[in-house]
Design a protein around this motif. Structure first.
Motif, PDB file in Angstrom:
ATOM      1  N   GLY A  24       0.817  -1.211   0.000  1.00 51.04           N
ATOM      2  CA  GLY A  24       0.000   0.000   0.000  1.00 51.04           C
ATOM      3  C   GLY A  24       0.846   1.254   0.000  1.00 51.04           C
ATOM      4  N   VAL A  25       1.886   1.269   0.831  1.00 50.63           N
ATOM      5  CA  VAL A  25       2.786   2.416   0.875  1.00 50.63           C
ATOM      6  C   VAL A  25       3.521   2.562  -0.460  1.00 50.63           C
ATOM      7  CG1 VAL A  25       4.899   3.323   1.932  1.00 50.63           C
ATOM      8  CG2 VAL A  25       3.094   2.356   3.369  1.00 50.63           C
ATOM      9  N   ALA A  26       3.959   1.438  -1.034  1.00 52.12           N
ATOM     10  CA  ALA A  26       4.684   1.475  -2.308  1.00 52.12           C
ATOM     11  C   ALA A  26       3.802   2.031  -3.430  1.00 52.12           C
ATOM     12  CB  ALA A  26       5.168   0.074  -2.670  1.00 52.12           C
ATOM     13  N   VAL A  27       2.553   1.593  -3.482  1.00 52.95           N
ATOM     14  CA  VAL A  27       1.635   2.080  -4.519  1.00 52.95           C
ATOM     15  C   VAL A  27       1.366   3.572  -4.341  1.00 52.95           C
ATOM     16  CG1 VAL A  27      -0.727   1.924  -5.389  1.00 52.95           C
ATOM     17  CG2 VAL A  27       0.553  -0.162  -4.905  1.00 52.95           C
ATOM     18  N   SER A  28       1.117   3.991  -3.096  1.00 55.05           N
ATOM     19  CA  SER A  28       0.851   5.411  -2.832  1.00 55.05           C
ATOM     20  C   SER A  28       2.062   6.271  -3.182  1.00 55.05           C
ATOM     21  CB  SER A  28       0.484   5.607  -1.359  1.00 55.05           C
ATOM     22  OG  SER A  28      -0.685   4.893  -1.027  1.00 55.05           O
ATOM     23  N   GLU A  47      -7.442   3.504  -5.191  1.00 51.59           N
ATOM     24  CA  GLU A  47      -8.339   2.408  -4.830  1.00 51.59           C
ATOM     25  C   GLU A  47      -7.551   1.175  -4.405  1.00 51.59           C
ATOM     26  OE1 GLU A  47     -12.461   1.383  -6.752  1.00 51.59           O
ATOM     27  OE2 GLU A  47     -10.892   0.299  -7.850  1.00 51.59           O
ATOM     28  N   LEU A  48      -6.492   0.860  -5.113  1.00 50.18           N
ATOM     29  CA  LEU A  48      -5.684  -0.302  -4.769  1.00 50.18           C
ATOM     30  C   LEU A  48      -5.021  -0.140  -3.404  1.00 50.18           C
ATOM     31  CD1 LEU A  48      -4.435  -3.019  -5.458  1.00 50.18           C
ATOM     32  CD2 LEU A  48      -2.615  -1.810  -6.698  1.00 50.18           C
ATOM     33  N   SER A  49      -4.499   1.043  -3.124  1.00 45.35           N
ATOM     34  CA  SER A  49      -3.850   1.271  -1.830  1.00 45.35           C
ATOM     35  C   SER A  49      -4.852   1.141  -0.688  1.00 45.35           C
ATOM     36  CB  SER A  49      -3.179   2.645  -1.805  1.00 45.35           C
ATOM     37  OG  SER A  49      -4.124   3.677  -1.987  1.00 45.35           O
ATOM     38  N   ILE A  50      -6.075   1.609  -0.896  1.00 46.65           N
ATOM     39  CA  ILE A  50      -7.114   1.468   0.136  1.00 46.65           C
ATOM     40  C   ILE A  50      -7.401  -0.004   0.408  1.00 46.65           C
ATOM     41  CG2 ILE A  50      -9.567   1.832   0.617  1.00 46.65           C
ATOM     42  CD1 ILE A  50      -9.356   4.505  -0.819  1.00 46.65           C
ATOM     43  N   PHE A  51      -7.528  -0.785  -0.661  1.00 52.17           N
ATOM     44  CA  PHE A  51      -7.786  -2.215  -0.498  1.00 52.17           C
ATOM     45  C   PHE A  51      -6.639  -2.918   0.225  1.00 52.17           C
ATOM     46  CE2 PHE A  51     -10.588  -2.121  -4.552  1.00 52.17           C
ATOM     47  CZ  PHE A  51     -11.636  -1.589  -3.806  1.00 52.17           C
ATOM     48  N   SER A  56      -4.463  -5.254   5.294  1.00 49.39           N
ATOM     49  CA  SER A  56      -3.397  -5.195   6.286  1.00 49.39           C
ATOM     50  C   SER A  56      -3.953  -4.940   7.682  1.00 49.39           C
ATOM     51  CB  SER A  56      -2.404  -4.092   5.917  1.00 49.39           C
ATOM     52  OG  SER A  56      -1.406  -3.957   6.907  1.00 49.39           O
ATOM     53  N   VAL A  57      -4.898  -4.015   7.801  1.00 51.26           N
ATOM     54  CA  VAL A  57      -5.476  -3.675   9.100  1.00 51.26           C
ATOM     55  C   VAL A  57      -6.248  -4.851   9.691  1.00 51.26           C
ATOM     56  CG1 VAL A  57      -7.241  -2.259  10.219  1.00 51.26           C
ATOM     57  CG2 VAL A  57      -5.575  -1.197   8.700  1.00 51.26           C
ATOM     58  N   PHE A  58      -7.066  -5.499   8.889  1.00 45.45           N
ATOM     59  CA  PHE A  58      -7.891  -6.587   9.406  1.00 45.45           C
ATOM     60  C   PHE A  58      -7.041  -7.781   9.850  1.00 45.45           C
ATOM     61  CE2 PHE A  58     -11.441  -4.312   7.597  1.00 45.45           C
ATOM     62  CZ  PHE A  58     -12.520  -4.711   8.368  1.00 45.45           C
ATOM     63  N   PHE A  59      -6.061  -8.139   9.048  1.00 45.34           N
ATOM     64  CA  PHE A  59      -5.221  -9.277   9.426  1.00 45.34           C
ATOM     65  C   PHE A  59      -4.234  -8.897  10.525  1.00 45.34           C
ATOM     66  CE2 PHE A  59      -6.894 -11.039   5.528  1.00 45.34           C
ATOM     67  CZ  PHE A  59      -6.982 -12.386   5.817  1.00 45.34           C
ATOM     68  N   GLY A  60      -3.825  -7.635  10.559  1.00 42.49           N
ATOM     69  CA  GLY A  60      -2.998  -7.177  11.667  1.00 42.49           C
ATOM     70  C   GLY A  60      -3.752  -7.230  12.978  1.00 42.49           C
ATOM     71  N   ALA A  61      -5.034  -6.860  12.942  1.00 45.84           N
ATOM     72  CA  ALA A  61      -5.869  -6.932  14.146  1.00 45.84           C
ATOM     73  C   ALA A  61      -6.040  -8.376  14.604  1.00 45.84           C
ATOM     74  CB  ALA A  61      -7.228  -6.301  13.881  1.00 45.84           C
TER      75      ALA A  61
END
Length: 204
Positions: A24-28, A47-51, A56-61
């Protein structure tokens, strides 16, 4: 078998969380460079970075449930007798497990609806069921981790039931890394942290 399952679940959570945030950071970053240096914005990058961040957030949680790293206010557990503290922990974990399992199940039901509607993303033209797949999978893995934690709590004698605060875990790591530190300084630091925790309601 459970050892293999634990390692597999941990690998999935860590890998997807790490890949999602990195990609996500790389795409942004790439989109910013393309926009300001070459005056050519990538329409699909946002859109891709949001996805990617979403996954990342859900699996990190879900991974945080393994490490018991989610925010928890333990002021009540610290003052009640240990048998009551164990019962409270069991109840809270049962409620959490039920919630995670319910979200996973209904997330799967919603996924079926999205597949039937053939919904697609705007910029990537990607089937949205691929994106929404994160909900049933991540919540199912989180539920597994909470169930695993619940079994540990049930098997642990109530005298040994303790919920380490974030501050106490930091102190433990400091103690491991600095074995040459004088006991007096460690004790003073420990007393200071506990005093601050009392004043902040265990939110340190």
């Amino acid at each position: 078998m459970f050892n293999i399952l634990n390692k597999t679940v941990g690998f999935i959570n860590q890998s997807i969380a790490a890949f999602g945030i990195t990609a996500g950071v790389a795409v942004s970053f790439t989109n910013v460079i393309a926009r300001y240096l070459f005056d050519a914005s990538l329409t699909w990058a946002s859109e891709l970075s949001i996805f990617l961040f979403l996954w990342s957030v859900f699996f990190g949680a879900a991974y945080c449930f393994k490490k018991d790293a989610h925010i928890a206010v333990t002021i009540i557990l610290d003052i009640v007798p240990t048998p009551i503290a164990k019962v409270m922990l069991v109840i809270s974990h049962v409620i959490t497990l039920t919630y995670l399992a319910a979200v996973s199940f209904y997330g799967y039901k919603y996924l079926q609806l999205v597949i039937d509607l053939e919904e697609r993303s705007v910029d990537l033209d990607m089937p949205m069921w691929i994106i929404y797949l994160v909900i049933p999978i991540s919540f199912a893995l989180a539920a597994y981790r909470v169930g695993e934690r619940l079994v540990i709590i049930l098997r642990t004698p109530h005298e040994l039931i303790t919920q380490e605060s974030e501050a106490e875990m930091i102190l433990a790591r400091l103690g491991e890394k600095g074995e040459n530190t004088e006991n007096k300084n460690v004790k003073e630091l420990n007393d200071m942290v506990k005093d601050v925790e009392k004043k902040t309601g265990g939110m340190l």
